[in-house]
Scaffold this active site. Structure first.
Site, PDB file in Angstrom:
ATOM      1  N   ARG A 204       0.839  -1.191   0.000  1.00  0.00           N
ATOM      2  CA  ARG A 204       0.000   0.000   0.000  1.00  0.00           C
ATOM      3  C   ARG A 204       0.880   1.249   0.000  1.00  0.00           C
ATOM      4  NH1 ARG A 204      -1.905  -3.643   3.894  1.00  0.00           N
ATOM      5  NH2 ARG A 204      -4.045  -4.391   3.579  1.00  0.00           N
ATOM      6  N   HIS A 313      -2.941   3.559  -6.237  1.00  0.00           N
ATOM      7  CA  HIS A 313      -3.356   2.322  -5.562  1.00  0.00           C
ATOM      8  C   HIS A 313      -3.625   1.204  -6.557  1.00  0.00           C
ATOM      9  CE1 HIS A 313      -4.757   0.137  -2.023  1.00  0.00           C
ATOM     10  NE2 HIS A 313      -5.783  -0.297  -2.733  1.00  0.00           N
ATOM     11  N   ARG A 316      -1.072  -1.415  -6.783  1.00  0.00           N
ATOM     12  CA  ARG A 316      -1.193  -2.530  -5.825  1.00  0.00           C
ATOM     13  C   ARG A 316      -2.044  -3.631  -6.438  1.00  0.00           C
ATOM     14  NH1 ARG A 316      -1.526  -4.569  -0.583  1.00  0.00           N
ATOM     15  NH2 ARG A 316      -3.604  -5.085   0.209  1.00  0.00           N
ATOM     16  N   HIS A 339      -3.505  -9.235   4.212  1.00  0.00           N
ATOM     17  CA  HIS A 339      -4.921  -9.293   4.567  1.00  0.00           C
ATOM     18  C   HIS A 339      -5.177 -10.453   5.513  1.00  0.00           C
ATOM     19  CE1 HIS A 339      -7.061  -6.215   2.313  1.00  0.00           C
ATOM     20  NE2 HIS A 339      -6.232  -6.414   1.305  1.00  0.00           N
ATOM     21  N   TYR A 348      -8.769 -11.315  -6.677  1.00  0.00           N
ATOM     22  CA  TYR A 348      -7.759 -11.520  -7.708  1.00  0.00           C
ATOM     23  C   TYR A 348      -7.740 -12.939  -8.257  1.00  0.00           C
ATOM     24  CZ  TYR A 348      -6.274  -7.123  -5.757  1.00  0.00           C
ATOM     25  OH  TYR A 348      -6.264  -5.830  -5.316  1.00  0.00           O
TER      26      TYR A 348
END
Length: 385
Positions: A204, A313, A316, A339, A348
């Site tokens: 991030r 972002h 990312r 996460h 994803y």
């Protein structure tokens, strides 16, 4: 239940001048509590006390006095005491002030029902609040009421609306590898490694700009993520933990990034082990606004063929997409992304469709080679005979 003398073993019932019956009982603290309503028949009051006695025996009893605190007061205290970064606390306070307190502030915790939560959420959407902000406000209210359950103030969380904490957003774009390198070439030299690091590690923005020299182990080809830098509403840069506990992690570096980072550290990194890795042109922590101005970001992304509105972002997303295409499992993606839940990593997984296609193509080629070899052997056998 009554004993031989006619006295109840648990609780007491008395007849009121109105002719209705009032039930009461002693709580664990020795204080007498009265039923929230009176009963037309004595039998109804007895049944109510029997149910309550069962709850107390099972350990399911909730002190009704604890639920009399107003949501506004409880929520403000929750935000003040919750363990999170200063930037996150500001976000919570804004959500509470704008989207929750004006509607539910004076409601007592015990009186906050699922129906009332559903009406509140519908009101937000009817007033034109975005699905994104409404979902965030709902998740905050859910977290506050989950703590109220843990504190014994309510029996169960009234935020039980399926899907209310989620929102559908347009799928964000991601850059191809050639576009990443085209973007790198179009930016000032100071920011080239930053773009590659975002695209190939998936860190991030706040995690990247908080990196220090001691967090980079080029020999082991790994970045250590321990902290995040955020900018408050007043413009102050503050250090805090990563977004989640899973955010504290090591992220392996691809070879293509190692030499780039080594050069960047020597040219632009602050001196000393605690020196920041990425800094602004005038030194110090890199601010998002300065970065956008110095890179002419909005124009530059379009210039290299990326869609208008491509965010930093989104790099990312690019990194996580590339990791998924490379064959990373859901758990591996979760670890690399930092996460704690599978929800974000699963976004994803559709990239694995491309990986699956590559596997199918490879399998098909193998089958064709095997069949061709088998046909050659049959031709040789036929010629020999």
């Amino acid at each position: 239940m009554a004993n031989k003398r006619g006295h109840r073993r648990f609780g007491s019932i008395r007849k009121l001048p109105s002719g209705r019956y009032q039930a009461s009982y002693l709580g664990d603290d020795g204080q007498r509590r009265v039923a929230p309503e009176t009963f037309e028949r004595k039998r109804d009051a007895e049944q109510w006390l029997s149910v309550l006695e069962g709850e107390m025996l099972r350990g399911d009893w909730t002190d009704p006095y604890l639920g009399e605190v107003e949501l506004g007061e409880y929520g403000r205290q929750w935000i003040a005491e919750h363990r999170c970064s200063r930037r996150t606390r500001e976000e919570y306070a804004s959500l509470w002030r704008l989207h929750i307190e004006p509607f539910l502030s004076t409601v007592e915790l015990a009186n906050l029902s699922t129906e009332r939560v559903r009406t509140w959420r519908a009101s937000l959407l009817a007033l034109g609040r975005s699905e994104d902000r409404t979902a965030k406000a709902y998740r905050l209210l859910h977290a506050v009421m989950a703590t109220a359950v843990d504190d014994g103030r309510v029996k169960r969380n009234p935020c039980r609306i399926k899907g209310a904490g989620q929102h559908r957003t347009p799928e964000r774009p991601f850059a191809s590898v050639p576009q990443v390198f085209a973007l790198r070439a179009a930016l000032p030299r100071r920011y080239r490694a930053l773009v590659l690091a975002a695209a190939f590690t998936g860190l991030r923005w706040g995690e990247l700009i908080a990196l220090r020299r001691c967090d980079v182990d080029l020999a082991a080809k790994v970045l250590r993520v321990h902290r995040s830098l955020g900018q408050t509403q007043g413009g102050e840069m503050v250090v805090g933990p990563p977004k989640s506990e899973a955010g504290v992690r090591g992220v392996a570096l691809p070879d293509v990034l190692v030499d780039e980072l080594a050069e960047h550290v020597e040219c632009f990194g602050e001196p000393g082990p605690a020196g920041l890795l990425f800094t602004g042109s005038r030194g110090g922590a890199l601010r998002r606004g300065n970065f956008h101005r110095e890179t002419a970001w909005t124009k530059t992304v379009v210039k290299v063929g990326l869609p208008a509105g491509f965010h930093f972002h989104d790099l990312r997303h690019t990194g996580n997409q590339l990791a998924s295409i490379s064959g990373a499992s859901t758990k591996e993606l979760m670890r690399r992304m930092g996460h704690a839940s599978m929800r974000a990593a699963l976004i994803y997984q559709h990239a694995s469709d491309e990986r699956d296609r590559a596997i199918a193509d490879s399998l098909s080629a193998h089958v064709e080679r095997s069949r061709a070899a088998d046909d050659d052997e049959e031709d040789d056998d036929a010629a020999a005979s």
